[in-house]
Design a protein around this motif. Structure first.
Motif, PDB file in Angstrom:
ATOM      1  N   VAL A 124      22.804  38.541  43.039  1.00 50.61           N
ATOM      2  CA  VAL A 124      24.109  38.121  42.516  1.00 50.61           C
ATOM      3  C   VAL A 124      25.061  37.784  43.659  1.00 50.61           C
ATOM      4  N   ARG A 158      29.131  35.408  43.735  1.00 54.19           N
ATOM      5  CA  ARG A 158      29.907  36.004  42.662  1.00 54.19           C
ATOM      6  C   ARG A 158      30.596  37.279  43.133  1.00 54.19           C
ATOM      7  N   ASP A 159      31.736  37.586  42.513  1.00 56.97           N
ATOM      8  CA  ASP A 159      32.390  38.871  42.742  1.00 56.97           C
ATOM      9  C   ASP A 159      31.604  39.954  42.007  1.00 56.97           C
ATOM     10  N   LYS A 212      24.694  34.438  45.348  1.00 62.73           N
ATOM     11  CA  LYS A 212      25.232  33.308  44.584  1.00 62.73           C
ATOM     12  C   LYS A 212      26.737  33.151  44.763  1.00 62.73           C
ATOM     13  N   GLN A 266      35.217  35.927  48.494  1.00 65.20           N
ATOM     14  CA  GLN A 266      34.341  36.716  47.625  1.00 65.20           C
ATOM     15  C   GLN A 266      34.719  38.182  47.752  1.00 65.20           C
ATOM     16  N   ASP A 297      36.518  37.323  37.764  1.00 65.69           N
ATOM     17  CA  ASP A 297      35.333  37.241  36.912  1.00 65.69           C
ATOM     18  C   ASP A 297      34.180  38.043  37.518  1.00 65.69           C
ATOM     19  N   PRO A 298      34.363  39.361  37.718  1.00 65.59           N
ATOM     20  CA  PRO A 298      33.337  40.131  38.423  1.00 65.59           C
ATOM     21  C   PRO A 298      32.114  40.401  37.563  1.00 65.59           C
ATOM     22  N   VAL A 299      31.001  40.583  38.226  1.00 68.40           N
ATOM     23  CA  VAL A 299      29.761  41.014  37.594  1.00 68.40           C
ATOM     24  C   VAL A 299      29.639  42.514  37.811  1.00 68.40           C
TER      25      VAL A 299
END
Length: 552
Positions: A105, A110-111, A108, A255, A277-279
């Motif tokens: 992740v 992403r946060d 890519k 990030q 928009d964190p994962v």
């Protein structure tokens, strides 16, 4: 016809064939019986084979997941050969669950907000993707302009900062990337020289980082990745104003990563203001303790905690153990008391200088010191191999700190013991801990523990006498402390005890001098001055009128 439709009659036909002989036994001929038996035999064989396979399949199912987890390797993530070489040097081949979830992740862009048990490899979970993404900007040039700060890792404590810096340095040892650590308690000159020479990865505590920013030793204008390790502790310890100042100096496009062992709902809500928009990655249940850590609590009186701690250390023959105390003075007293009992112990807390704390940790890791008494300053980030036991001399006021404390043992799949001591006043703290971890901690039995007088309390107090001057029933009469002191000729206390008669009518021996009425001291007559007449007095020299003399 579908495959399901084909297999359905094969299951029902044997049942029908079996029901017919049972329902009509007289109408079946012997030949028909033999034919039916011959037809039923293959069908029963075919039916038994699937049943055996169906029974064998559930038995093999539990063993299937471990090979699938082991098949995941660091090379499958597409990491650089330089990083894989460093991992091989450390002996790492397969990632932990948090690493397997987070690395793809993060690569890519992403946060991420990750939660996992302490000791599961969170540091490598964010350090490896950072190194991989920064390799595109790596340079062998000696110019500081070629090495701007591109990744910032913030930690709440100095010990955790040092631990993270050591891991990052080990993972990037075969790359041109530079890294350093800055924290308080040490001279800024050495840190300033390294920062001005240029580094891509900076691990820092918020306070010391702001000091370097104010002196313009570091620029954060090109930071691409921000990591908050132990994020809940960062926000809970009052670092929010400092974090906000640091974040305002960072580029808007970046990030953000947050990693911690615990995430309360309040912390998650506050963390959403920093993340885009964190994962959310939670490998284990939030605030869960390691399964291989055996947790036991012992209940004693408050003044018997020291004696029980020494008893547990001797009974279990513990050589590598961390004991946690809630206060600095409590940690120092406990370490000093254990040393007086012949044990090798040292204390680390906030009042110790950074050199003293680092020296104590280094000696403990080398095995030169058996017992490390620490406050919560050392509860996070310490990665000590083969730590068999952790003792909570005081239960933490914050239940989440309990998870971090016992997380020092049982790391990387190893087993360990977490022993806790509490008294009646700690019942509420224990209830909060059990509510957080959602399990009841086993109560231990104090076998072979004979509590001695409390440490520092001295001998047992003598029984009080009743109003008649007699000792309580069931106890031998003892002489009062006042009578013993008067027999030795010492001064009796003033007040009610100054009377020659006690409350029971018994006359005590009292010095008659103390019974005299108060007489004010006579003022001494002033000594005659030598200058007021007399043959020996020297004549006073005359002064002119202008100088203050008397006129003639």
């Amino acid at each position: 016809m579908s495959e399901t439709e084909i297999t359905t009659p094969s299951v029902t036909e044997p049942a029908a064939a079996a029901s017919e002989p049972a329902g009509q036994p007289a109408a079946v001929a012997p030949q028909e019986t033999q034919q039916a038996a011959q037809q039923a035999a293959p069908q029963e064989t075919q039916q038994a084979a699937p049943q055996e396979m169906q029974q064998a399949a559930p038995q093999a199912a539990p063993a299937a997941p471990p090979p699938q987890v082991q098949q995941v390797r660091f090379a499958d993530f597409g990491l650089s050969p330089h990083i894989l070489r460093a991992l091989n040097d450390q002996g790492y081949v397969h990632p932990t669950p948090i690493q397997a979830e987070a690395i793809p992740v993060l690569l890519k862009g992403r946060d991420v907000m990750g939660a996992a048990q302490t000791g599961t490899g969170k540091t490598a979970g964010f350090a490896l993707p950072i190194i991989q993404m920064l390799l595109a900007h790596a340079s062998t040039s000696t110019s500081p302009a070629r090495h701007p700060v591109r990744a910032l890792i913030l930690t709440p404590t100095r010990e955790l900062a040092v631990q993270v810096a050591e891991n990052v340095k080990a993972y990037a040892q075969h790359t041109p990337l530079r890294s350093t650590v800055v924290f308080g308690g040490m001279d800024m000159k050495g840190q300033t020289v390294i920062l001005k020479a240029g580094v891509e990865i900076v691990i820092a505590t918020p306070g010391r980082l702001l000091d370097h920013i104010e002196q313009k030793n570091i620029s954060l204008g090109q930071v691409q990745m921000l990591v908050m390790d132990e994020a809940d502790r960062m926000l809970d310890m009052g670092f929010l104003p400092d974090l906000q100042r640091i974040i305002n100096l960072l580029p808007k496009q970046r990030q953000n990563l947050m990693f911690s062992a615990t995430f309360s709902p309040e912390i998650k809500k506050l963390a959403n203001t920093f993340l885009t928009d964190p994962v959310t990655i939670e490998v284990a249940r939030s605030n869960q303790t390691a399964d291989k850590v055996t947790q036991v609590v012992y209940k004693v009186a408050e003044n018997q905690k020291h004696a029980l701690t020494a008893h547990l250390l001797r009974q279990r023959a513990l050589k590598q153990v961390i004991i946690f105390s809630n206060t600095k003075i409590g940690a120092s007293r406990l370490a000093k008391g254990l040393e007086q009992e012949g044990m090798s112990a040292v204390a680390i807390h906030g009042d110790k200088t950074q050199q003293e704390r680092m020296a104590a940790l280094e000696s403990f890791k080398k095995g030169e010191i058996d017992i490390l008494v620490a406050t919560d300053v050392a509860a996070r980030g310490l990665d000590i191999t083969d730590l068999p036991c952790v003792i909570n001399y005081d239960l933490p006021y914050n239940a989440e700190d309990y998870v971090h404390r016992i997380g020092r043992t049982g790391r990387a799949g190893a087993s360990g013991d977490a022993l806790s001591i509490y008294s009646d006043k700690d019942e509420r703290l224990l209830a909060d801990i059990e509510k957080l971890i959602k399990q009841t901690i086993r109560r231990g039995e104090l076998t072979g523990f004979n509590p001695a007088p409390a440490y520092g309390d001295g001998a047992e107090r003598r029984p009080r006498r009743d109003e008649g001057g007699r000792a309580p029933a069931g106890r031998p009469a003892e002489r009062s402390e006042r009578s013993e002191r008067s027999d030795r000729g010492e001064r009796a206390p003033r007040g009610a005890g100054a009377s020659p008669y006690s409350a029971g009518g018994r006359r005590d021996k009292v010095d008659p001098w103390f019974l005299k009425p108060y007489e004010p001291a006579k003022s001494a007559a002033p000594a005659p001055s030598a200058t007021l007449g007399g043959a020996s007095a020297k004549p006073k020299p005359k002064l002119a009128f202008l100088l203050g003399g008397a006129p003639k």
